[in-house]
Scaffold this motif. Structure first.
Motif, PDB file in Angstrom:
ATOM      1  N   ILE A  85      90.545  81.677  84.665  1.00 44.25           N
ATOM      2  CA  ILE A  85      90.765  81.734  86.111  1.00 44.25           C
ATOM      3  C   ILE A  85      89.417  81.993  86.778  1.00 44.25           C
ATOM      4  O   ILE A  85      88.755  82.994  86.472  1.00 44.25           O
ATOM      5  CB  ILE A  85      91.749  82.855  86.488  1.00 44.25           C
ATOM      6  N   PRO A  86      88.968  81.119  87.671  1.00 46.95           N
ATOM      7  CA  PRO A  86      87.704  81.365  88.372  1.00 46.95           C
ATOM      8  C   PRO A  86      87.727  82.726  89.063  1.00 46.95           C
ATOM      9  O   PRO A  86      88.745  83.110  89.679  1.00 46.95           O
ATOM     10  CB  PRO A  86      87.632  80.220  89.387  1.00 46.95           C
ATOM     11  N   ALA A  88      86.391  83.838  91.734  1.00 46.66           N
ATOM     12  CA  ALA A  88      86.634  83.793  93.183  1.00 46.66           C
ATOM     13  C   ALA A  88      88.112  83.603  93.492  1.00 46.66           C
ATOM     14  O   ALA A  88      88.645  84.185  94.454  1.00 46.66           O
ATOM     15  CB  ALA A  88      85.808  82.669  93.810  1.00 46.66           C
ATOM     16  N   VAL A  89      88.797  82.792  92.682  1.00 51.68           N
ATOM     17  CA  VAL A  89      90.225  82.557  92.879  1.00 51.68           C
ATOM     18  C   VAL A  89      91.013  83.830  92.613  1.00 51.68           C
ATOM     19  O   VAL A  89      91.909  84.215  93.385  1.00 51.68           O
ATOM     20  CB  VAL A  89      90.717  81.412  91.971  1.00 51.68           C
ATOM     21  N   LEU A  90      90.689  84.517  91.532  1.00 55.50           N
ATOM     22  CA  LEU A  90      91.378  85.765  91.192  1.00 55.50           C
ATOM     23  C   LEU A  90      91.172  86.808  92.289  1.00 55.50           C
ATOM     24  O   LEU A  90      92.114  87.496  92.694  1.00 55.50           O
ATOM     25  CB  LEU A  90      90.865  86.295  89.857  1.00 55.50           C
ATOM     26  N   LYS A  91      89.941  86.905  92.772  1.00 57.08           N
ATOM     27  CA  LYS A  91      89.629  87.886  93.815  1.00 57.08           C
ATOM     28  C   LYS A  91      90.398  87.586  95.093  1.00 57.08           C
ATOM     29  O   LYS A  91      90.963  88.486  95.734  1.00 57.08           O
ATOM     30  CB  LYS A  91      88.123  87.868  94.090  1.00 57.08           C
ATOM     31  N   SER A  92      90.448  86.307  95.476  1.00 54.80           N
ATOM     32  CA  SER A  92      91.140  85.922  96.709  1.00 54.80           C
ATOM     33  C   SER A  92      92.633  86.209  96.623  1.00 54.80           C
ATOM     34  O   SER A  92      93.221  86.794  97.546  1.00 54.80           O
ATOM     35  CB  SER A  92      90.906  84.428  96.966  1.00 54.80           C
ATOM     36  N   HIS A  93      93.269  85.826  95.518  1.00 55.33           N
ATOM     37  CA  HIS A  93      94.709  86.030  95.379  1.00 55.33           C
ATOM     38  C   HIS A  93      95.044  87.515  95.256  1.00 55.33           C
ATOM     39  O   HIS A  93      96.081  87.966  95.771  1.00 55.33           O
ATOM     40  CB  HIS A  93      95.229  85.264  94.162  1.00 55.33           C
ATOM     41  N   LEU A 127      98.669  83.264  87.900  1.00 56.76           N
ATOM     42  CA  LEU A 127      97.668  82.198  87.949  1.00 56.76           C
ATOM     43  C   LEU A 127      97.475  81.540  86.586  1.00 56.76           C
ATOM     44  O   LEU A 127      97.217  80.336  86.496  1.00 56.76           O
ATOM     45  CB  LEU A 127      96.339  82.748  88.462  1.00 56.76           C
ATOM     46  N   CYS A 131      97.265  77.460  85.398  1.00 65.07           N
ATOM     47  CA  CYS A 131      96.009  76.865  84.916  1.00 65.07           C
ATOM     48  C   CYS A 131      96.261  76.040  83.659  1.00 65.07           C
ATOM     49  O   CYS A 131      96.992  76.477  82.750  1.00 65.07           O
ATOM     50  CB  CYS A 131      94.983  77.952  84.585  1.00 65.07           C
TER      51      CYS A 131
END
Length: 397
Positions: A85-86, A88-93, A127, A131
């Protein structure tokens, strides 16, 4: 870069332990099947790793010889699928979920630590299921005639994972990397082998110690090739058993890229890289004169009209970017795809083994001189060569 590629990176192993003397197919089939790759595409698992077929990486069934056995070769792949999981994606979600939580508790200024960890874990699971796993494969060719196993990768992570799963899957067998000292032991016998053992600077027989404490083998070998090649001594004779006959002539030289390493004035490690085809390598020679050692170099091997090119890693003797002559498989509409791939495999292994025969012949010629009575004469020649090129460099300044 797998076994079919024209350019590959390889490291070779010997295998210690007892192999079966009967029912070989059944034994190998069971061992490969026990650690066969299991797909995680329809799950939320993060990682899966195991053996698959070289020609069909989605197929991990080894129930027939054609799946992994070709004459004296066992051929299979180590496949690794991993979901990532990128960040940035993990942080945003995660931030979004924390915001929803705080909206339910207006008296809280920030999410409690335990709840943040819980939210992050739930977001990761959610997530992860969305993926797709990213696959990667590393090919393996195990020659049952010579006992040599070739792994088509030099990545430290891939090598470590291969060694680990091999030991677990083939219980009782152990892969031992063929580092410079180990390869020298394989090539020598009699008095020269005794002299090699006497020159051993390691205080134990572990692979790590033999590599670390005998780096002089790689340093001297590459300096020897460089000096000989630049002074018109690039012709050698085949002296290692293989596809070529003993005594056949071939050429070898260093060109394109040299990496050197040594101590700097402030006590640190200084690295020098020299790239591009050059006539006299004055920069590299100046670095050697200053005490730096050649740690990696691009070596060319030429026999008749065929040429092999490789980048030798001096400490491990891993062969990076090994480029063999182009294979020429004529397509026949009456032959199925599998037969064509088998023909390509045998042609590729033939050329690879030819290249290794030339490389080992070159190394053996070096060892005979390095451990023989003429090495002091060679050192004098090298010193004169270094000093002569230093005068040329000074004159050009």
């Amino acid at each position: 870069m797998g076994v079919y590629a024209n350019t590959v990176s390889i490291i070779q192993f010997t295998i210690t332990g007892n192999l079966p003397t009967s029912d070989e197919f059944q034994w190998f089939s069971q061992k490969l099947s026990a650690r066969a790759f299991q797909s995680i595409e329809n799950s939320s698992e993060e990682l899966s790793e195991g053996w698959t077929q070289v020609d069909h990486p989605d197929n991990s069934v080894f129930d027939v010889p054609s799946a992994f056995w070709r004459d004296n070769y066992l051929v299979f792949s180590l496949r690794r699928d991993q979901r990532k999981i990128p960040a940035a994606v993990l942080k945003s979600h995660t931030a979004r979920e924390e915001g929803m939580f705080l909206s339910q508790y207006p008296n809280l200024r920030r999410t409690p630590k335990k709840k943040r960890e819980e939210i992050k874990e739930l977001v990761q699971v959610r997530l992860m299921a969305r993926c797709l796993p990213v696959p990667s494969t590393v090919d393996v060719v195990w020659d049952q005639k010579t006992g040599i196993l070739t792994l088509f990768s030099l990545g430290s992570s891939a090598v470590e994972r291969f060694e680990d799963i091999f030991r677990k899957g083939f219980e009782g067998l152990h892969p031992l990397a063929i580092h410079p000292f180990a390869r020298a032991r394989m090539l020598l016998d009699g008095q020269l082998l005794d002299k090699l053992e006497a020159a051993n600077q390691a205080n134990s027989d572990s692979a790590a110690a033999l590599m670390r404490d005998n780096q002089w083998l790689g340093w001297d070998f590459m300096l020897w090739i460089l000096q000989r090649g630049l002074n018109g001594e690039g012709e050698y004779s085949v002296c290692r058993a293989g596809h070529f006959s003993s005594g056949e002539r071939f050429s070898a030289w260093i060109d394109d890229r040299i990496q050197l390493q040594g101590g700097s004035e402030d006590g640190g490690i200084q690295k020098v890289s020299v790239s591009g085809s050059q006539d006299n390598y004055l920069e590299a020679i100046s670095a050697v004169k200053g005490g730096k050692k050649i740690t990696s170099a691009t070596i060319y091997l030429e026999k008749d009209e065929n040429q092999w090119k490789l980048t030798l890693k001096g400490e491990t003797f891993g062969l990076a970017s090994l480029k063999c002559p182009q294979i020429r498989i004529e397509r026949d509409r009456t032959v199925d795809e599998m037969s064509e791939r088998e023909a390509a495999f045998f042609e590729r292994m033939f050329l690879l083994e030819q290249g290794m025969q030339l490389f080992e012949s070159l190394f053996k010629v070096f060892l005979q001189e390095r451990l023989g009575d003429k090495w002091n004469d060679r050192l004098i020649t090298i010193q004169q060569w270094l000093e002569g090129n230093q005068k040329i460099e000074a004159a050009n300044m």
